[in-house]
Design an enzyme around this catalytic site. Structure first.
Site, PDB file in Angstrom:
ATOM      1  N   ASP A 159      10.968 -87.639 -32.139  1.00  0.00           N
ATOM      2  CA  ASP A 159      10.967 -86.729 -33.288  1.00  0.00           C
ATOM      3  C   ASP A 159       9.550 -86.193 -33.497  1.00  0.00           C
ATOM      4  OD1 ASP A 159      11.381 -85.553 -35.833  1.00  0.00           O
ATOM      5  OD2 ASP A 159      12.694 -87.180 -36.462  1.00  0.00           O
ATOM      6  N   ASP A 163      15.688 -86.112 -32.305  1.00  0.00           N
ATOM      7  CA  ASP A 163      15.632 -84.926 -33.157  1.00  0.00           C
ATOM      8  C   ASP A 163      15.158 -83.809 -32.226  1.00  0.00           C
ATOM      9  OD1 ASP A 163      14.699 -82.852 -34.842  1.00  0.00           O
ATOM     10  OD2 ASP A 163      14.504 -84.268 -36.487  1.00  0.00           O
ATOM     11  N   ASP A 171       9.999 -88.950 -40.682  1.00  0.00           N
ATOM     12  CA  ASP A 171      11.236 -89.155 -41.453  1.00  0.00           C
ATOM     13  C   ASP A 171      11.237 -90.467 -42.222  1.00  0.00           C
ATOM     14  OD1 ASP A 171      12.040 -86.716 -40.510  1.00  0.00           O
ATOM     15  OD2 ASP A 171      13.662 -87.458 -39.243  1.00  0.00           O
ATOM     16  N   HIS A 180      19.285 -84.999 -39.671  1.00  0.00           N
ATOM     17  CA  HIS A 180      18.940 -86.355 -39.224  1.00  0.00           C
ATOM     18  C   HIS A 180      19.264 -87.470 -40.227  1.00  0.00           C
ATOM     19  CE1 HIS A 180      16.041 -88.032 -35.910  1.00  0.00           C
ATOM     20  NE2 HIS A 180      17.188 -88.664 -35.936  1.00  0.00           N
ATOM     21  N   GLU A 226      19.759 -82.017 -35.641  1.00  0.00           N
ATOM     22  CA  GLU A 226      18.879 -80.968 -36.167  1.00  0.00           C
ATOM     23  C   GLU A 226      18.940 -79.630 -35.440  1.00  0.00           C
ATOM     24  OE1 GLU A 226      16.723 -81.000 -38.967  1.00  0.00           O
ATOM     25  OE2 GLU A 226      17.439 -82.981 -39.589  1.00  0.00           O
ATOM     26  N   ASP A 228      13.659 -81.294 -32.626  1.00  0.00           N
ATOM     27  CA  ASP A 228      12.329 -80.732 -32.879  1.00  0.00           C
ATOM     28  C   ASP A 228      11.207 -81.527 -32.217  1.00  0.00           C
ATOM     29  OD1 ASP A 228      11.613 -82.824 -34.685  1.00  0.00           O
ATOM     30  OD2 ASP A 228      12.407 -81.716 -36.399  1.00  0.00           O
ATOM     31  N   HIS A 270       8.628 -85.491 -36.432  1.00  0.00           N
ATOM     32  CA  HIS A 270       8.322 -85.993 -37.781  1.00  0.00           C
ATOM     33  C   HIS A 270       8.505 -87.505 -37.863  1.00  0.00           C
ATOM     34  CE1 HIS A 270       9.903 -81.836 -37.972  1.00  0.00           C
ATOM     35  NE2 HIS A 270       8.851 -81.646 -38.770  1.00  0.00           N
ATOM     36  N   HIS A 315      16.888 -85.544 -44.950  1.00  0.00           N
ATOM     37  CA  HIS A 315      16.678 -85.698 -43.497  1.00  0.00           C
ATOM     38  C   HIS A 315      15.252 -86.156 -43.170  1.00  0.00           C
ATOM     39  CE1 HIS A 315      15.176 -81.313 -42.456  1.00  0.00           C
ATOM     40  NE2 HIS A 315      14.575 -81.817 -43.505  1.00  0.00           N
TER      41      HIS A 315
HETATM   42  N1  LIG Z   1      14.570 -84.509 -39.874  1.00  0.00           N
HETATM   43  C1  LIG Z   1      13.649 -83.601 -40.106  1.00  0.00           C
HETATM   44  N2  LIG Z   1      13.675 -82.440 -39.536  1.00  0.00           N
HETATM   45  N3  LIG Z   1      12.651 -83.936 -40.933  1.00  0.00           N
HETATM   46  C2  LIG Z   1      11.623 -83.040 -41.331  1.00  0.00           C
HETATM   47  C3  LIG Z   1      10.912 -83.540 -42.533  1.00  0.00           C
HETATM   48  C4  LIG Z   1       9.786 -82.638 -42.950  1.00  0.00           C
HETATM   49  C5  LIG Z   1       8.978 -83.151 -44.116  1.00  0.00           C
HETATM   50  N4  LIG Z   1       8.224 -84.312 -43.763  1.00  0.00           N
HETATM   51  C6  LIG Z   1       9.887 -83.435 -45.297  1.00  0.00           C
HETATM   52  O1  LIG Z   1      10.109 -84.572 -45.615  1.00  0.00           O
HETATM   53  O2  LIG Z   1      10.397 -82.516 -45.897  1.00  0.00           O
END
Ligand SMILES: NC(=[NH2+])NCCC[C@H](N)C(=O)O
Length: 290
Positions: free
Chosen positions: A114, A216, A118, A88, A261, A218, A116, A131
């Protein structure tokens, strides 16, 4: 049949594991396997590969710069695009480029689906994975190291950003978004995704000339999309996402879709790969052709 400009970014430089770089090539092959005549969408592929020299940061800075040149051009030409990541972190390039292509950069809106947030910087990230940081750069809250990977001098106004489907985050990134005043719709607040998405588009339409969508994978429930890099339980059902996307399909303000992702190592029987294709079709194929 309209041709959709598609940029594949074969990079996992900003991710945690080196697998999510193959999404674009796998998807291109998947579209090519369709029976001729049954194609509902024609993709014009362009591929960008990360360089194999330089540090991670230098590679990402250059890659995002190259991504942004494509999306800046398409924005100026008023051409809808599809971007297939990669991890991402490519969002810095995708949306930075769109912003560069606008005469009024403040009139860009982004919907971010998403699990998350990010929204880390190098100072707050628990993993150091880039990411997990693109939103901080897009909001102009990056530290120097992260800012060097963002190819625009303009940013997204916090009121023009909506995060949807969030359920896994650290307090520092929540703090950053709260303080900026970004609209966050947590997954357990979603009663119907279509409704949430339409509400976000209606809100952004008031102040924005164009709107981008970043998915994303996820954001989906791992049961429906196991092939992602950072799964989080309790996500959106695939069926619900597809139905919502076909409702907003071809909204006049939408300039492009980014999808990121995918991790084929974790996929089961190509479930997530096929879902990626279905998402693209739900989003870009006219409803009467679906
Ligand atoms: N684009 C993603 N899948 N981001 C996940 C980030 C997970 C976690 N918050 C990190 O910074 O490591």
């Amino acid at each position: 049949m309209a041709i959709l400009q598609t940029l594949g970014v074969t990079s996992c430089v900003g991710g945690a594991v080196p697998f999510c770089g193959s999404a674009a090539e796998m998807l291109r092959d998947e579209f090519a396997r369709q029976i001729p005549g049954q194609n509902r969408l024609k993709l014009q592929w362009h591929m960008l590969h990360p360089e194999n020299k330089g540090s991670k940061d230098e590679k990402l800075a250059r890659l995002n710069q190259s991504i942004s040149q494509f999306t800046e051009y398409w924005t100026k030409e008023n051409q809808t695009f599809l971007l297939v990541g990669g991890d991402h972190s490519c969002a810095m390039g995708t949306w930075g480029g769109v912003i560069n292509g606008l005469r009024q950069p403040g009139q860009f809106g982004l919907i971010w689906l998403d699990a998350h947030m990010d929204a880390h910087t190098f100072a707050t990230s628990p993993s150091g994975n880039i990411h997990g940081m693109p939103i901080a750069a897009l909001l102009g809250r990056a530290d120097e190291k992260l800012a060097a990977m963002y190819p625009s001098s303009d940013i997204i106004k916090p009121e023009n950003l909506v995060l949807i489907g969030v359920r896994s985050y650290e307090s520092e990134e929540y703090g950053l978004l709260k303080q900026a005043g970004v609209d966050i719709v947590f997954v357990d607040e979603i009663k119907g995704l279509a409704q949430v998405l339409i509400k976000a588009i209606d809100k952004l339409s008031l102040s924005c000339q164009i709107i981008g969508i970043s998915i994303d994978l996820d954001v989906l429930d791992p049961e429906d999309a196991p092939g992602v890099e950072t799964p989080a339980q309790g996500g959106i059902k695939a069926e619900e996402l597809l139905a919502a996307l076909s409702l907003i399909n071809r909204h006049p303000k939408i300039c492009g879709l980014e999808i990121c992702e995918f991790n084929p190592e974790k996929d089961t029987r190509n479930k997530t790969l096929h879902l990626m294709k279905a998402i693209i079709e739900a989003f870009f194929v006219a409803p009467d052709k679906q």
